[in-house]
Design a protein around this motif. Structure first.
Motif, short mmCIF file in Angstrom:
data_model
loop_
_atom_site.label_atom_id
_atom_site.label_comp_id
_atom_site.label_asym_id
_atom_site.label_seq_id
_atom_site.Cartn_x
_atom_site.Cartn_y
_atom_site.Cartn_z
N UNK A 110 36.24 -7.20 -3.88
CA UNK A 110 35.33 -7.34 -5.01
C UNK A 110 34.67 -6.00 -5.33
N UNK A 111 34.16 -5.32 -4.31
CA UNK A 111 33.49 -4.03 -4.53
C UNK A 111 34.47 -2.98 -5.06
N UNK A 112 35.68 -2.97 -4.56
CA UNK A 112 36.70 -2.04 -5.06
C UNK A 112 36.99 -2.31 -6.53
N UNK A 113 37.10 -3.57 -6.88
CA UNK A 113 37.35 -3.94 -8.28
C UNK A 113 36.19 -3.51 -9.18
N UNK A 114 34.95 -3.66 -8.70
CA UNK A 114 33.80 -3.25 -9.49
C UNK A 114 33.86 -1.74 -9.77
N UNK A 115 34.28 -0.97 -8.76
CA UNK A 115 34.40 0.48 -8.93
C UNK A 115 35.55 0.82 -9.86
N UNK A 116 36.72 0.24 -9.61
CA UNK A 116 37.91 0.54 -10.40
C UNK A 116 37.72 0.19 -11.88
N UNK A 117 37.00 -0.88 -12.16
CA UNK A 117 36.80 -1.30 -13.54
C UNK A 117 35.62 -0.59 -14.20
N UNK A 118 34.96 0.29 -13.47
CA UNK A 118 33.90 1.11 -14.04
C UNK A 118 32.53 0.45 -14.09
N UNK A 119 32.37 -0.68 -13.42
CA UNK A 119 31.07 -1.36 -13.41
C UNK A 119 30.12 -0.78 -12.37
N UNK A 120 30.67 -0.23 -11.28
CA UNK A 120 29.85 0.30 -10.19
C UNK A 120 30.24 1.74 -9.91
#
Length: 177
Positions: A110-120
């Motif tokens: 989940x955290x990796x996805x947040x980073x990859x999608x530019x949210x985090x």
């Protein structure tokens, strides 16, 4: 005689270091097409948008910003509101080891996805056993969106972690050092 030997040694050194000179026509195939070079340079070198343009773009997307002039450099600094999610120990801490392992994998995905999608922009755990387990800095326009994204975390949904969202101002584009 000693001077003669030194002179011969110096001459040999100079002659051995001399390089052959080439004319431009010797290897014309290595001369690049200037138009192709300029095209590649244009693609690689992107012009940095002005502070005003960046501010307008962020405002159009719903972000809160303000700017000020740095007294030392006289540069205009653009500040943006981010949202820091504090991941705290949740009320449910008694899952078994197998469930914990699966939840941890889903949490990291989940955290990796947040980073990859530019949210985090920043994500990481704390290195102690305190109540606050880690942080995520969300680069989203509002607290509601940050809260929604943080609450999608499988560890939060399982009750292992709880979320506290706090607004946080930082200079746009500032990096860690």
């Amino acid at each position: 005689m000693k001077q003669f030997i030194i002179l011969i040694f110096a001459l040999v050194t100079v002659v051995s270091c001399k390089k052959e000179s080439k004319t431009v026509t010797d290897d014309i195939s290595t001369v690049p097409n200037i138009d192709a070079v300029e095209e590649v340079v244009d693609e690689v070198v992107e012009e940095k948008p002005s502070v005003a343009a960046l501010k307008a773009e962020l405002k159009a997307k719903g972000f809160e910003t303000f700017d000020y002039v740095d007294p030392k450099t006289q540069d205009t600094i653009l500040m943006q509101k981010y949202f820091m999610a504090f991941l705290k120990k949740g009320p449910i801490r008694s899952q078994n080891e197998e469930i914990d392992k699966g939840l941890q994998e889903e949490h990291l995905e989940h955290l990796s996805r947040m980073y990859e999608e530019g949210f985090a922009d920043l994500i990481g755990p704390f290195d102690d056993d305190g109540d606050i387990r880690g942080i995520t800095v969300y680069n989203v326009p509002n607290k509601k969106m940050a809260d929604s994204l943080a609450n999608l975390d499988p560890m939060v949904q399982a009750g292992r972690l709880a979320v506290e969202i706090r607004p946080w101002w930082c200079a746009k584009g500032q990096s860690l050092r």
